[in-house]
Write a protein that holds these residues in place. Structure first.
Motif, PDB file in Angstrom:
ATOM      1  N   GLY A   1       0.839  -1.179   0.000  1.00 18.96           N
ATOM      2  CA  GLY A   1       0.000   0.000   0.000  1.00 18.96           C
ATOM      3  C   GLY A   1       0.878   1.235   0.000  1.00 18.96           C
ATOM      4  O   GLY A   1       1.998   1.220  -0.518  1.00 18.96           O
ATOM      5  N   SER A   2       0.419   2.295   0.625  1.00 17.04           N
ATOM      6  CA  SER A   2       1.139   3.561   0.576  1.00 17.04           C
ATOM      7  C   SER A   2       2.472   3.520   1.322  1.00 17.04           C
ATOM      8  O   SER A   2       3.383   4.274   0.991  1.00 17.04           O
ATOM      9  CB  SER A   2       0.267   4.678   1.142  1.00 17.04           C
ATOM     10  N   ALA A   3       2.624   2.637   2.307  1.00 20.11           N
ATOM     11  CA  ALA A   3       3.869   2.609   3.085  1.00 20.11           C
ATOM     12  C   ALA A   3       5.065   2.328   2.187  1.00 20.11           C
ATOM     13  O   ALA A   3       6.104   3.003   2.283  1.00 20.11           O
ATOM     14  CB  ALA A   3       3.777   1.567   4.198  1.00 20.11           C
ATOM     15  N   LEU A   4       4.947   1.342   1.311  1.00 20.25           N
ATOM     16  CA  LEU A   4       6.054   1.021   0.408  1.00 20.25           C
ATOM     17  C   LEU A   4       6.254   2.136  -0.610  1.00 20.25           C
ATOM     18  O   LEU A   4       7.383   2.552  -0.887  1.00 20.25           O
ATOM     19  CB  LEU A   4       5.793  -0.307  -0.293  1.00 20.25           C
ATOM     20  N   ALA A   5       5.157   2.621  -1.188  1.00 24.98           N
ATOM     21  CA  ALA A   5       5.260   3.688  -2.184  1.00 24.98           C
ATOM     22  C   ALA A   5       5.937   4.921  -1.600  1.00 24.98           C
ATOM     23  O   ALA A   5       6.794   5.544  -2.245  1.00 24.98           O
ATOM     24  CB  ALA A   5       3.871   4.047  -2.712  1.00 24.98           C
ATOM     25  N   LEU A   6       5.598   5.286  -0.378  1.00 22.31           N
ATOM     26  CA  LEU A   6       6.195   6.462   0.252  1.00 22.31           C
ATOM     27  C   LEU A   6       7.682   6.253   0.530  1.00 22.31           C
ATOM     28  O   LEU A   6       8.492   7.166   0.342  1.00 22.31           O
ATOM     29  CB  LEU A   6       5.463   6.781   1.556  1.00 22.31           C
ATOM     30  N   ALA A   7       8.052   5.057   0.958  1.00 20.22           N
ATOM     31  CA  ALA A   7       9.458   4.786   1.248  1.00 20.22           C
ATOM     32  C   ALA A   7      10.311   4.939   0.000  1.00 20.22           C
ATOM     33  O   ALA A   7      11.417   5.494   0.046  1.00 20.22           O
ATOM     34  CB  ALA A   7       9.599   3.382   1.827  1.00 20.22           C
ATOM     35  N   VAL A   8       9.809   4.460  -1.141  1.00 22.64           N
ATOM     36  CA  VAL A   8      10.567   4.554  -2.384  1.00 22.64           C
ATOM     37  C   VAL A   8      10.605   5.995  -2.883  1.00 22.64           C
ATOM     38  O   VAL A   8      11.663   6.517  -3.262  1.00 22.64           O
ATOM     39  CB  VAL A   8       9.966   3.619  -3.452  1.00 22.64           C
ATOM     40  N   THR A   9       9.461   6.663  -2.882  1.00 22.51           N
ATOM     41  CA  THR A   9       9.415   8.058  -3.327  1.00 22.51           C
ATOM     42  C   THR A   9      10.324   8.936  -2.480  1.00 22.51           C
ATOM     43  O   THR A   9      11.082   9.763  -3.004  1.00 22.51           O
ATOM     44  CB  THR A   9       7.968   8.577  -3.271  1.00 22.51           C
ATOM     45  N   ASN A  10      10.278   8.753  -1.181  1.00 18.99           N
ATOM     46  CA  ASN A  10      11.060   9.614  -0.301  1.00 18.99           C
ATOM     47  C   ASN A  10      12.553   9.303  -0.356  1.00 18.99           C
ATOM     48  O   ASN A  10      13.373  10.101   0.123  1.00 18.99           O
ATOM     49  CB  ASN A  10      10.520   9.530   1.123  1.00 18.99           C
ATOM     50  N   ALA A  11      12.900   8.159  -0.972  1.00 17.09           N
ATOM     51  CA  ALA A  11      14.309   7.831  -1.194  1.00 17.09           C
ATOM     52  C   ALA A  11      14.812   8.369  -2.525  1.00 17.09           C
ATOM     53  O   ALA A  11      16.002   8.271  -2.819  1.00 17.09           O
ATOM     54  CB  ALA A  11      14.511   6.321  -1.135  1.00 17.09           C
ATOM     55  N   GLY A  12      13.909   8.916  -3.343  1.00 16.24           N
ATOM     56  CA  GLY A  12      14.314   9.495  -4.618  1.00 16.24           C
ATOM     57  C   GLY A  12      13.844   8.751  -5.844  1.00 16.24           C
ATOM     58  O   GLY A  12      14.041   9.206  -6.969  1.00 16.24           O
ATOM     59  N   GLY A  13      13.221   7.579  -5.649  1.00 17.67           N
ATOM     60  CA  GLY A  13      12.655   6.841  -6.774  1.00 17.67           C
ATOM     61  C   GLY A  13      11.204   7.220  -6.988  1.00 17.67           C
ATOM     62  O   GLY A  13      10.716   8.215  -6.445  1.00 17.67           O
ATOM     63  N   LEU A  14      10.505   6.412  -7.778  1.00 21.62           N
ATOM     64  CA  LEU A  14       9.073   6.630  -8.007  1.00 21.62           C
ATOM     65  C   LEU A  14       8.305   5.508  -7.339  1.00 21.62           C
ATOM     66  O   LEU A  14       8.285   4.368  -7.809  1.00 21.62           O
ATOM     67  CB  LEU A  14       8.756   6.657  -9.511  1.00 21.62           C
ATOM     68  N   GLY A  15       7.702   5.815  -6.197  1.00 17.23           N
ATOM     69  CA  GLY A  15       6.857   4.847  -5.530  1.00 17.23           C
ATOM     70  C   GLY A  15       5.510   4.748  -6.229  1.00 17.23           C
ATOM     71  O   GLY A  15       5.001   5.741  -6.743  1.00 17.23           O
ATOM     72  N   SER A  16       4.952   3.546  -6.242  1.00 17.30           N
ATOM     73  CA  SER A  16       3.692   3.319  -6.947  1.00 17.30           C
ATOM     74  C   SER A  16       2.644   2.762  -6.003  1.00 17.30           C
ATOM     75  O   SER A  16       2.919   1.857  -5.202  1.00 17.30           O
ATOM     76  CB  SER A  16       3.898   2.332  -8.103  1.00 17.30           C
TER      77      SER A  16
END
Length: 357
Positions: free
Chosen positions: A26-41
């Protein structure tokens, strides 16, 4: 648009996209990736309106960079009472073995395609990126998405599909190789013999289209990322490798399978949803799917997507209550054995090292 400008187009610091994985995150994984500089989905295909709104609120509040909202855009299947009856008959002996009543009643679609009602809910959130599986939505819906300023991605499993996506409004194309876990993005036909591995498909699509191309399938470490870059990818999309991250919602049974020798044997199957998808081979795939020429477990009796899941659900619940994955879809790509348990931010940075190298 130049193929080299994908990171600028999407506003990414790192050319790493986390694949949307409905049911496992859900959003937890997407946020972790986005906030690391990638594109969370964030996968939306199985969320209720309330769940989707809650997840979108989290993304809006907590995302420190661009993020992707993913939808299916399949056509709901017509009623096929004969095929559903054949499917119930195929499941009946397994239900009897488990002490469960024989399946009955019509199948119910658990996944809905992107439509105007969903667009109404999403519009105020204006997601930076919207991606689709199984083609693109109707032109009027696609135009609406673009009016939000969202960049549009979609998966192609052949050169023909990539050219179709380019002609119909995609901003970038995900080249989904045969190695990829989860549902095939195939949408212009149903012949699995047309499906190529990532590193055969990727350079052909790069040569054929003018849009940026994202490599997906069988990429789980920096070496895979480097190979994709060498073949012309503008970014990579990685799914299975993220399933062991603590931020993922991967079930205990699924995590155990991914960390076992069982993960070395994956195949395409339609027995869980009605549409070809790659997962770790288990009893449901062996018993209900006939081994195809490419090692697939494809049933001619399974109802069309997404109806196959309805009558399999009681068997799945029965087995899972005993700690067994006999009837659980264990979605995973062919590089599943390369997955390691680590925080999603660390994995994103490790994958990006392959781009720099």
């Amino acid at each position: 648009m130049s193929k080299s400008t994908l990171q600028d187009l999407l506003g990414l610091r790192l050319p790493v996209i986390q694949a949307p994985m409905a049911g496992s995150q859900g959003s937890a994984l997407a946020l972790a990736v986005t906030n690391a500089g990638g594109l969370g989905s964030l996968p939306a295909a199985t969320l209720s309106p309330t769940q989707l709104r809650d997840e979108l609120e989290r993304m809006r509040r907590q995302a420190q960079g661009p993020w992707n909202l993913n939808f299916f855009c399949h056509q709901p299947p017509p009623a096929d009472a004969q095929r559903e009856a054949a499917w119930r008959a195929a499941l009946a002996p397994l239900c009897a073995e488990a002490g469960l009543p024989a399946p009955e009643g019509p199948a119910i679609a658990a996944r809905a395609p992107f439509d105007a009602t969903v667009a109404d809910l999403v519009e105020s959130f204006r997601p930076p990126v919207v991606s689709f599986h199984f083609g693109l939505p109707a032109p009027e819906l696609l135009a609406r998405v673009k009016s939000w300023g969202s960049q549009v991605l979609s998966s192609a499993t052949t050169v023909e599909e990539a050219l179709w996506l380019q002609a119909h409004g995609a901003d970038a194309i995900i080249a989904q190789g045969l190695e990829a876990g989860g549902h095939r993005g195939i949408f212009l036909g149903d012949d699995l013999a047309t499906q190529l591995g990532t590193f055969a498909l990727l350079p052909q699509i790069v040569r054929a289209v003018e849009l940026p191309v994202i490599a997906a399938g069988g990429i789980a470490d920096a070496a895979g990322v480097a190979a994709a870059r060498a073949l012309g990818a503008s970014a990579v999309q990685v799914g299975t490798a993220y399933l062991l991250c603590p931020e993922a919602g991967t079930s205990a049974l699924h995590r155990a399978a991914l960390q076992s020798a069982q993960a070395r044997h994956t195949a395409l199957t339609n027995v869980f949803t009605g549409r070809p998808a790659r997962g770790i081979v288990n009893r449901a795939m062996r018993v209900l799917g006939a081994a195809g020429q490419s090692g697939g477990c494809i049933s001619s009796q399974a109802p069309a997507f997404p109806l196959a899941a309805t009558h399999l659900a009681p068997l799945r619940a029965w087995a899972e209550a005993q700690g067994r994955d006999d009837f659980t879809p264990l979605w995973a790509g062919q590089a599943a054995s390369l997955a390691r348990a680590m925080p999603a931010a660390d994995l994103t940075l490790a994958l990006a090292e392959g781009w720099r190298g």
